[in-house]
Design a protein around this motif. Sequence first.
Motif, PDB file in Angstrom:
ATOM      1  N   HIS A 121     102.690 105.592  68.854  1.00  0.00           N
ATOM      2  CA  HIS A 121     102.970 103.859  68.674  1.00  0.00           C
ATOM      3  C   HIS A 121     104.741 104.184  67.565  1.00  0.00           C
ATOM      4  O   HIS A 121     105.196 103.828  67.440  1.00  0.00           O
ATOM      5  CB  HIS A 121     102.444 103.248  67.260  1.00  0.00           C
ATOM      6  N   GLY A 122     104.691 105.712  66.726  1.00  0.00           N
ATOM      7  CA  GLY A 122     105.464 105.850  66.290  1.00  0.00           C
ATOM      8  C   GLY A 122     105.626 105.808  64.364  1.00  0.00           C
ATOM      9  O   GLY A 122     106.942 105.683  64.121  1.00  0.00           O
ATOM     10  N   VAL A 123     104.766 105.672  63.896  1.00  0.00           N
ATOM     11  CA  VAL A 123     104.760 105.122  62.167  1.00  0.00           C
ATOM     12  C   VAL A 123     104.866 107.155  62.105  1.00  0.00           C
ATOM     13  O   VAL A 123     104.038 108.119  62.110  1.00  0.00           O
ATOM     14  CB  VAL A 123     102.911 104.114  62.643  1.00  0.00           C
ATOM     15  N   PRO A 124     105.078 106.330  60.936  1.00  0.00           N
ATOM     16  CA  PRO A 124     106.281 107.778  60.221  1.00  0.00           C
ATOM     17  C   PRO A 124     105.194 108.712  59.447  1.00  0.00           C
ATOM     18  O   PRO A 124     104.496 107.862  59.052  1.00  0.00           O
ATOM     19  CB  PRO A 124     107.372 107.146  59.509  1.00  0.00           C
ATOM     20  N   ILE A 197     107.520 101.528  49.898  1.00  0.00           N
ATOM     21  CA  ILE A 197     106.591 101.800  50.667  1.00  0.00           C
ATOM     22  C   ILE A 197     107.313 101.184  52.085  1.00  0.00           C
ATOM     23  O   ILE A 197     107.779 101.162  52.534  1.00  0.00           O
ATOM     24  CB  ILE A 197     105.474 100.196  50.341  1.00  0.00           C
ATOM     25  N   GLY A 198     106.487 102.942  52.443  1.00  0.00           N
ATOM     26  CA  GLY A 198     106.898 103.039  53.712  1.00  0.00           C
ATOM     27  C   GLY A 198     105.514 102.546  55.046  1.00  0.00           C
ATOM     28  O   GLY A 198     106.270 102.241  55.877  1.00  0.00           O
ATOM     29  N   VAL A 199     104.667 102.314  54.560  1.00  0.00           N
ATOM     30  CA  VAL A 199     103.510 101.652  56.497  1.00  0.00           C
ATOM     31  C   VAL A 199     103.016 100.438  54.951  1.00  0.00           C
ATOM     32  O   VAL A 199     101.937 100.932  54.370  1.00  0.00           O
ATOM     33  CB  VAL A 199     102.874 102.940  56.681  1.00  0.00           C
ATOM     34  N   ILE A 200     102.646  99.716  55.499  1.00  0.00           N
ATOM     35  CA  ILE A 200     101.566  98.179  54.952  1.00  0.00           C
ATOM     36  C   ILE A 200     100.425  98.400  55.873  1.00  0.00           C
ATOM     37  O   ILE A 200     100.267  98.138  57.238  1.00  0.00           O
ATOM     38  CB  ILE A 200     102.015  97.431  54.400  1.00  0.00           C
ATOM     39  N   PHE A 201      99.407  98.679  54.952  1.00  0.00           N
ATOM     40  CA  PHE A 201      98.149  97.796  55.803  1.00  0.00           C
ATOM     41  C   PHE A 201      97.430  96.810  55.567  1.00  0.00           C
ATOM     42  O   PHE A 201      97.107  96.398  54.260  1.00  0.00           O
ATOM     43  CB  PHE A 201      96.669  99.323  56.249  1.00  0.00           C
ATOM     44  N   ALA A 221     110.477  94.522  53.751  1.00  0.00           N
ATOM     45  CA  ALA A 221     110.268  95.249  54.834  1.00  0.00           C
ATOM     46  C   ALA A 221     111.568  95.873  54.949  1.00  0.00           C
ATOM     47  O   ALA A 221     111.964  97.136  55.736  1.00  0.00           O
ATOM     48  CB  ALA A 221     110.546  93.771  55.949  1.00  0.00           C
ATOM     49  N   SER A 222     112.104  95.742  53.999  1.00  0.00           N
ATOM     50  CA  SER A 222     113.871  96.582  54.083  1.00  0.00           C
ATOM     51  C   SER A 222     113.702  98.030  54.363  1.00  0.00           C
ATOM     52  O   SER A 222     114.346  98.940  54.245  1.00  0.00           O
ATOM     53  CB  SER A 222     114.314  96.181  52.595  1.00  0.00           C
ATOM     54  N   GLY A 223     112.257  98.246  53.678  1.00  0.00           N
ATOM     55  CA  GLY A 223     111.674  99.760  53.694  1.00  0.00           C
ATOM     56  C   GLY A 223     110.960 100.348  54.981  1.00  0.00           C
ATOM     57  O   GLY A 223     110.670 101.692  54.303  1.00  0.00           O
ATOM     58  N   LEU A 224     109.695  99.213  55.300  1.00  0.00           N
ATOM     59  CA  LEU A 224     109.173  99.650  56.355  1.00  0.00           C
ATOM     60  C   LEU A 224     109.285 100.563  57.068  1.00  0.00           C
ATOM     61  O   LEU A 224     110.237 100.616  57.832  1.00  0.00           O
ATOM     62  CB  LEU A 224     108.674  98.160  56.277  1.00  0.00           C
ATOM     63  N   GLY A 225     108.484 101.550  57.556  1.00  0.00           N
ATOM     64  CA  GLY A 225     108.385 101.960  58.525  1.00  0.00           C
ATOM     65  C   GLY A 225     107.527 101.656  59.928  1.00  0.00           C
ATOM     66  O   GLY A 225     107.164 102.388  60.759  1.00  0.00           O
ATOM     67  N   GLY A 226     106.506 100.907  59.677  1.00  0.00           N
ATOM     68  CA  GLY A 226     105.139 100.963  59.888  1.00  0.00           C
ATOM     69  C   GLY A 226     104.381  99.713  58.982  1.00  0.00           C
ATOM     70  O   GLY A 226     103.688  99.580  58.069  1.00  0.00           O
ATOM     71  N   VAL A 227     104.195  98.373  59.893  1.00  0.00           N
ATOM     72  CA  VAL A 227     102.484  98.273  59.838  1.00  0.00           C
ATOM     73  C   VAL A 227     101.323  97.669  60.746  1.00  0.00           C
ATOM     74  O   VAL A 227     101.674  98.304  61.583  1.00  0.00           O
ATOM     75  CB  VAL A 227     103.100  96.433  60.304  1.00  0.00           C
ATOM     76  N   ILE A 228     100.160  97.714  60.479  1.00  0.00           N
ATOM     77  CA  ILE A 228      99.120  97.888  60.604  1.00  0.00           C
ATOM     78  C   ILE A 228      98.526  96.606  60.213  1.00  0.00           C
ATOM     79  O   ILE A 228      98.466  96.535  59.459  1.00  0.00           O
ATOM     80  CB  ILE A 228      98.391  99.071  60.073  1.00  0.00           C
ATOM     81  N   TRP A 229      97.155  96.345  61.440  1.00  0.00           N
ATOM     82  CA  TRP A 229      97.043  95.381  61.254  1.00  0.00           C
ATOM     83  C   TRP A 229      95.051  95.374  60.925  1.00  0.00           C
ATOM     84  O   TRP A 229      95.108  95.635  62.272  1.00  0.00           O
ATOM     85  CB  TRP A 229      97.752  93.508  60.701  1.00  0.00           C
ATOM     86  N   SER A 230      94.618  94.328  60.496  1.00  0.00           N
ATOM     87  CA  SER A 230      93.098  94.410  61.022  1.00  0.00           C
ATOM     88  C   SER A 230      92.271  93.606  60.027  1.00  0.00           C
ATOM     89  O   SER A 230      93.035  93.094  59.464  1.00  0.00           O
ATOM     90  CB  SER A 230      92.481  96.370  60.707  1.00  0.00           C
ATOM     91  N   GLY A 231      91.286  94.152  60.118  1.00  0.00           N
ATOM     92  CA  GLY A 231      89.909  93.067  59.328  1.00  0.00           C
ATOM     93  C   GLY A 231      89.564  91.998  59.954  1.00  0.00           C
ATOM     94  O   GLY A 231      88.876  91.022  58.877  1.00  0.00           O
ATOM     95  N   PRO A 248     110.948  93.587  63.775  1.00  0.00           N
ATOM     96  CA  PRO A 248     111.107  93.786  64.818  1.00  0.00           C
ATOM     97  C   PRO A 248     111.743  95.249  65.495  1.00  0.00           C
ATOM     98  O   PRO A 248     111.673  95.533  66.668  1.00  0.00           O
ATOM     99  CB  PRO A 248     112.045  92.686  65.229  1.00  0.00           C
ATOM    100  N   ASP A 249     111.880  95.665  63.985  1.00  0.00           N
ATOM    101  CA  ASP A 249     112.394  97.400  64.712  1.00  0.00           C
ATOM    102  C   ASP A 249     111.642  97.936  64.430  1.00  0.00           C
ATOM    103  O   ASP A 249     112.219  99.675  64.124  1.00  0.00           O
ATOM    104  CB  ASP A 249     113.665  97.696  63.900  1.00  0.00           C
ATOM    105  N   ILE A 250     110.206  97.644  64.070  1.00  0.00           N
ATOM    106  CA  ILE A 250     109.029  99.352  63.558  1.00  0.00           C
ATOM    107  C   ILE A 250     108.206  98.468  63.702  1.00  0.00           C
ATOM    108  O   ILE A 250     107.844  97.665  64.986  1.00  0.00           O
ATOM    109  CB  ILE A 250     108.778  98.860  62.501  1.00  0.00           C
ATOM    110  N   PRO A 251     106.980 100.000  64.128  1.00  0.00           N
ATOM    111  CA  PRO A 251     105.827  99.436  65.115  1.00  0.00           C
ATOM    112  C   PRO A 251     104.563  98.958  64.172  1.00  0.00           C
ATOM    113  O   PRO A 251     104.711  99.102  62.752  1.00  0.00           O
ATOM    114  CB  PRO A 251     104.878 101.195  65.028  1.00  0.00           C
TER     115      PRO A 251
END
Length: 359
Positions: A121-124, A197-201, A221-231, A248-251
């Motif tokens: 997916h391109g998550v860093p 923070i680079g990735v948030i779950f 959002a300014s520093g994120l490289g990936g978002v993961i959702w679940s639950g 819009p610009d990150i996985p």
Amino acid sequence: MSSDGMDASVAAGGDPTAHLRDILQWHFGADTGSPFWLRAATRWDFDPLTDIREPDDLRRFPDLSDELRNIAVDDLIPAGIVGEPFSVYESGGTSGAPKRIVEHSSRFDALGWVDSVLTDHGVPVGGHWLHIGPTGPHIVGRSMRRLAEVRGGTCFTVDFDPRWVKRLIADGRRALADEYVQHVLDQADLIVTSQRIGVIFATPPMLEALCARASLYDRLASGLGGVIWSGTSISPMTRQLLEEEYFPDIPVVGLYGNSMMGIAPQVPRTERDRFPCVFRTPQPQALVEVVNPDTGERSAVGERGRVLVHLLTRDMFLPNVLERDSAIRVGTPDGGFGDDVADVQPLLTDGQQVVEGVY
């Protein structure tokens, strides 16, 4: 291979029939099986070692998952792994007292599949993760921490009690539930203030609340490289907003899973996909079937049905577990047995209301 050498082929590699036979020999062998399954086998009119030959035969097993609410966990540990460290985890308790599972290494091994999919997916890789979800007795907290570590990162967590929120909502105390959500976000805010923070779950309700808190969203959002959702389930509108408006610009990647089956990550989208979010289990260790809730027959591709799970690892054997979820059957991967699924939602039965809360 995953980023730490784990075998990422856990999701698509291996003959499901050969794997099933190995698991049956393990869990029903006198020297390796667990007291729970060896005792249960004496009550059946079939022999798991000789009469269960193909994945289709798993339907012959009764669903004993309700017994996990009260069973002594020592009875779940296979004799072949006695003496090794085991962890105990619990389900969310949405349908009553929580169910307990034991785990030695199988869920960690399966993270190799999730790791590889996140890379696709391109998550860093590397950096700090922020887990806004349950920890405590819930395996997702351990899994996200380990996933961050195997991808070369570190993981921050918050105090998060999903059962309390469900109780508040069920009791009609929605205002207090909303206040609790803000309490969780206050904790996240303290972390984001001093850490990049680079990735948030996070769960979909928490992501919605986070995006509504402008100051927190802007810093994060300014520093994120990936978002993961679940639950919890997610509406098409919320998923689209997350992917196209807020991030819009990150996985933005979904995970479907629970204590009984493990994690089924969203596989990367292709132009041929009919559904925008398709989940795949780590086959052959976890198999999902989508079945007609009335007849139990396998649903046709494109039809909605009830989620039926078979967990087939050396740590735990849990066949024929009917989940409180419904999903659309997308199809079966080449060489696999279980189904890919889409649009997972709570299963509504007999007019019962399912309280998802924030997890």
